[in-house]
Write an enzyme that holds these catalytic residues in place. Structure first.
Site, short mmCIF file in Angstrom:
data_model
loop_
_atom_site.label_atom_id
_atom_site.label_comp_id
_atom_site.label_asym_id
_atom_site.label_seq_id
_atom_site.Cartn_x
_atom_site.Cartn_y
_atom_site.Cartn_z
CG HIS A 62 -1.91 -1.03 1.37
ND1 HIS A 62 -2.05 -1.81 2.49
CD2 HIS A 62 -2.86 -1.46 0.50
CE1 HIS A 62 -3.05 -2.67 2.31
NE2 HIS A 62 -3.55 -2.49 1.11
NE ARG A 87 -2.98 -7.21 -4.49
CZ ARG A 87 -3.76 -7.30 -3.45
NH1 ARG A 87 -3.26 -7.62 -2.28
NH2 ARG A 87 -5.05 -7.10 -3.55
CB SER A 89 -4.35 -6.51 4.63
OG SER A 89 -4.02 -5.24 4.16
P1 ADP Z 1 -9.71 -3.71 -0.67
O1 ADP Z 1 -10.45 -4.35 0.47
O2 ADP Z 1 -10.41 -2.55 -1.31
O3 ADP Z 1 -9.12 -4.68 -1.69
P2 ADP Z 1 -7.01 -3.41 0.28
O4 ADP Z 1 -6.59 -2.66 1.49
O5 ADP Z 1 -6.80 -4.90 0.28
O6 ADP Z 1 -8.51 -3.01 0.08
O7 ADP Z 1 -6.32 -2.82 -1.01
C1 ADP Z 1 -6.47 -1.48 -1.40
C2 ADP Z 1 -5.87 -1.28 -2.77
O8 ADP Z 1 -4.46 -1.50 -2.70
C3 ADP Z 1 -6.39 -2.24 -3.84
O9 ADP Z 1 -6.47 -1.54 -5.06
C4 ADP Z 1 -5.32 -3.30 -3.91
O10 ADP Z 1 -5.27 -3.90 -5.19
C5 ADP Z 1 -4.08 -2.46 -3.66
N1 ADP Z 1 -2.99 -3.26 -3.11
C6 ADP Z 1 -3.00 -4.02 -2.00
N2 ADP Z 1 -1.81 -4.64 -1.81
C7 ADP Z 1 -1.02 -4.27 -2.86
C8 ADP Z 1 0.31 -4.58 -3.28
N3 ADP Z 1 1.06 -5.43 -2.59
N4 ADP Z 1 0.78 -4.02 -4.42
C9 ADP Z 1 -0.02 -3.19 -5.14
N5 ADP Z 1 -1.28 -2.85 -4.82
C10 ADP Z 1 -1.79 -3.37 -3.69
#
Ligand code: ADP
Length: 163
Positions: A17, A90, A128
């Site tokens: 993130h 991802r 996460s």
């Molecule tokens: P959600 O519940 O909306 O998926 P997340 O907190 O899991 O929320 O993710 C928020 C955003 O960050 C999403 O667009 C997700 O694809 C992106 N994201 C999460 N982890 C990564 C990562 N390791 N690399 C790139 N983008 C990520």
């Protein structure tokens, strides 16, 4: 003035993130990291905790602010005057859902567009969910989250075990 929102659960925020935040803050004038108040998902951290972790981790990036939101993302985007939604990709598994969301949002509000950044290779595996899974077994999460958050995350599981 290009104003964007980067929405997500951030439960907890990971290096993946933070990489997305740093990179997108360079592309837009103002970035709001928007924490979803998703009670349905039964998050490990409260909304307030997630906001405060993100604030701490982004305090050195001047054009980044952190807020929380509830309800439809597109309504929230309009309410803060954002015209861009940032999302991360991802793996191909992210693609189908993200495409559907982006297209739906553009039908509802053509003035708001979704911008995708592909993950940095070193964080391609990171989510996460993975952090929580490893932490719940007391495993090493130092490759996944900033060191200031490690103890906060372990603490949640110790509390859960005691109850
Ligand atoms: P959600 O519940 O909306 O998926 P997340 O907190 O899991 O929320 O993710 C928020 C955003 O960050 C999403 O667009 C997700 O694809 C992106 N994201 C999460 N982890 C990564 C990562 N390791 N690399 C790139 N983008 C990520």
């Amino acid at each position: 003035m290009k104003k964007a929102i980067y929405p997500g659960s951030f439960d907890p925020v990971t290096f993946g993130h933070l990489d997305m935040i740093e990179r997108s803050a360079k592309v837009v004038d103002q970035l709001i990291v928007a924490v979803l108040r998703n009670n349905a998902k039964n998050p490990l951290f409260s909304t307030e905790e997630r906001v405060s972790m993100l604030e701490e981790m982004t305090k050195n990036i001047p054009n980044v602010a952190v807020q929380s939101f509830d309800g439809l993302l597109i309504d929230y985007a309009k309410s803060v005057g954002a015209t861009i939604i940032i999302r991360g990709l991802r793996a191909v598994t992210d693609f189908e859902y993200e495409l559907q969301m982006a297209q739906t949002n553009r039908i509802v509000e053509p003035g708001v567009d979704t911008l995708f950044l592909t993950t940095s290779l070193e964080y391609a595996y990171l989510s996460s969910t993975i952090v929580k899974e490893v932490a719940s077994y007391g495993g090493d999460i130092s490759h996944f989250v900033p060191k200031q958050l490690i103890e906060l995350i372990y603490h949640k599981y110790r509390k859960e075990i005691k109850q």
